[in-house]
Design a protein around this motif. Structure first.
Motif, PDB file in Angstrom:
ATOM      1  N   LYS A  88       6.006  -6.039  29.735  1.00 15.29           N
ATOM      2  CA  LYS A  88       6.331  -6.509  31.085  1.00 15.29           C
ATOM      3  C   LYS A  88       5.083  -6.660  31.940  1.00 15.29           C
ATOM      4  O   LYS A  88       4.920  -7.645  32.643  1.00 15.29           O
ATOM      5  CB  LYS A  88       7.317  -5.554  31.754  1.00 15.29           C
ATOM      6  N   ASN A  89       4.235  -5.630  31.938  1.00 12.24           N
ATOM      7  CA  ASN A  89       2.975  -5.732  32.669  1.00 12.24           C
ATOM      8  C   ASN A  89       2.033  -4.611  32.263  1.00 12.24           C
ATOM      9  O   ASN A  89       2.448  -3.488  32.033  1.00 12.24           O
ATOM     10  CB  ASN A  89       3.188  -5.742  34.189  1.00 12.24           C
ATOM     11  N   HIS A  90       0.769  -4.975  32.158  1.00 15.38           N
ATOM     12  CA  HIS A  90      -0.280  -4.027  31.830  1.00 15.38           C
ATOM     13  C   HIS A  90      -1.592  -4.524  32.425  1.00 15.38           C
ATOM     14  O   HIS A  90      -1.721  -5.683  32.811  1.00 15.38           O
ATOM     15  CB  HIS A  90      -0.401  -3.812  30.310  1.00 15.38           C
ATOM     16  N   ILE A  91      -2.551  -3.627  32.503  1.00 19.80           N
ATOM     17  CA  ILE A  91      -3.875  -3.977  33.013  1.00 19.80           C
ATOM     18  C   ILE A  91      -4.494  -4.991  32.051  1.00 19.80           C
ATOM     19  O   ILE A  91      -4.410  -4.815  30.825  1.00 19.80           O
ATOM     20  CB  ILE A  91      -4.740  -2.704  33.153  1.00 19.80           C
ATOM     21  N   PRO A  92      -5.083  -6.062  32.574  1.00 15.39           N
ATOM     22  CA  PRO A  92      -5.658  -7.088  31.693  1.00 15.39           C
ATOM     23  C   PRO A  92      -6.610  -6.504  30.648  1.00 15.39           C
ATOM     24  O   PRO A  92      -7.479  -5.693  30.963  1.00 15.39           O
ATOM     25  CB  PRO A  92      -6.408  -8.004  32.675  1.00 15.39           C
ATOM     26  N   GLY A 165      -2.446   4.904  37.122  1.00 10.11           N
ATOM     27  CA  GLY A 165      -1.768   4.050  36.156  1.00 10.11           C
ATOM     28  C   GLY A 165      -1.390   2.675  36.686  1.00 10.11           C
ATOM     29  O   GLY A 165      -1.960   2.167  37.649  1.00 10.11           O
ATOM     30  N   ILE A 166      -0.408   2.098  36.030  1.00  2.00           N
ATOM     31  CA  ILE A 166       0.013   0.732  36.361  1.00  2.00           C
ATOM     32  C   ILE A 166       0.600   0.644  37.776  1.00  2.00           C
ATOM     33  O   ILE A 166       0.463  -0.381  38.436  1.00  2.00           O
ATOM     34  CB  ILE A 166       0.979   0.154  35.287  1.00  2.00           C
ATOM     35  N   PHE A 167       1.193   1.738  38.270  1.00  2.00           N
ATOM     36  CA  PHE A 167       1.740   1.711  39.635  1.00  2.00           C
ATOM     37  C   PHE A 167       0.615   1.540  40.660  1.00  2.00           C
ATOM     38  O   PHE A 167       0.718   0.723  41.577  1.00  2.00           O
ATOM     39  CB  PHE A 167       2.528   2.985  39.932  1.00  2.00           C
ATOM     40  N   ALA A 168      -0.455   2.304  40.510  1.00  5.37           N
ATOM     41  CA  ALA A 168      -1.581   2.192  41.439  1.00  5.37           C
ATOM     42  C   ALA A 168      -2.270   0.837  41.282  1.00  5.37           C
ATOM     43  O   ALA A 168      -2.692   0.227  42.265  1.00  5.37           O
ATOM     44  CB  ALA A 168      -2.574   3.329  41.220  1.00  5.37           C
ATOM     45  N   PRO A 175      -4.499  -8.070  39.372  1.00 12.71           N
ATOM     46  CA  PRO A 175      -3.719  -8.867  38.424  1.00 12.71           C
ATOM     47  C   PRO A 175      -3.256  -8.049  37.219  1.00 12.71           C
ATOM     48  O   PRO A 175      -3.920  -7.089  36.826  1.00 12.71           O
ATOM     49  CB  PRO A 175      -4.687  -9.967  37.994  1.00 12.71           C
ATOM     50  N   VAL A 176      -2.114  -8.443  36.681  1.00 13.90           N
ATOM     51  CA  VAL A 176      -1.582  -7.814  35.478  1.00 13.90           C
ATOM     52  C   VAL A 176      -1.324  -8.891  34.444  1.00 13.90           C
ATOM     53  O   VAL A 176      -1.196 -10.064  34.773  1.00 13.90           O
ATOM     54  CB  VAL A 176      -0.271  -7.032  35.750  1.00 13.90           C
TER      55      VAL A 176
END
Length: 180
Positions: A88-92, A165-168, A175-176
């Motif tokens: 769904k989404n992660h740090i590039p 993490g991904i929330f911050a 961008p994700v």
């Protein structure tokens, strides 16, 4: 015409009354700031103890973004579930490797989606001095602790945990990658 002293006293009394009513309203609407502080304290102490136990460093969201933007050679590892989170989404540029939430003091392939310690070492690569940043969802999530701890156990020296993490990351509006 009223004296300046009388006007000043009336103005000060009005400001005090406004301040008291505003802070009472904010206090009742915003929750109990004292109880919120107890929760923050518990999270902070837990994080510090995990870092001490794991022997790794910490990196903030802004610091991680700066590392990425500078082109620094680093490996970013997302420790969240593949389908439910990573896709769904992660740090590039992040690679995915699942770790459990409870402390993982011994390697358990059932907890790492069937992957072995050797699989993790292969992902980390042969350069034990490479910068490795491990993250999960948010500060209370301990998947990143387990990932950073195991990277250190495998002999890697420049290991960092990104506790926000991904929330911050998303909170900072960076961008994700993924399907969002």
């Amino acid at each position: 015409m009223k004296s300046i002293n009388t006007i000043t006293r009336a103005l000060v009394a009005g400001l005090v009354a406004l301040g008291l009513s505003t802070s009472a309203g904010a206090f009742s609407l915003g929750g109990d700031k004292f109880k919120e502080e107890v929760s923050k304290e518990q999270e902070s102490v837990a994080l510090v103890r995990q870092v001490q136990q794991g022997g790794y460093g910490l990196v903030t969201t802004a610091e991680l973004k700066a590392m990425i933007d500078s082109g620094k050679d680093l490996l970013i590892i997302d420790t969240m579930p593949y389908k439910e989170s990573y896709l769904k989404n992660h740090i590039p540029g992040a690679k995915q490797f699942l770790f459990p939430i409870p402390d993982m003091n011994e390697w358990d392939s059932k907890e790492t989606d069937g992957k072995s310690m050797e699989d993790f070492a292969q992902l980390l690569g042969p350069d034990t001095n490479r910068t490795i940043v491990v993250y999960c969802g948010f500060v209370k999530c301990t998947r990143s602790h387990n990932g950073a701890l195991w990277a250190k156990k495998l002999g890697y020296t420049n290991v960092y945990r990104h506790p926000g993490g991904i929330f911050a990351w998303k909170g900072a509006e960076y961008p994700v990658e993924g399907s969002k």
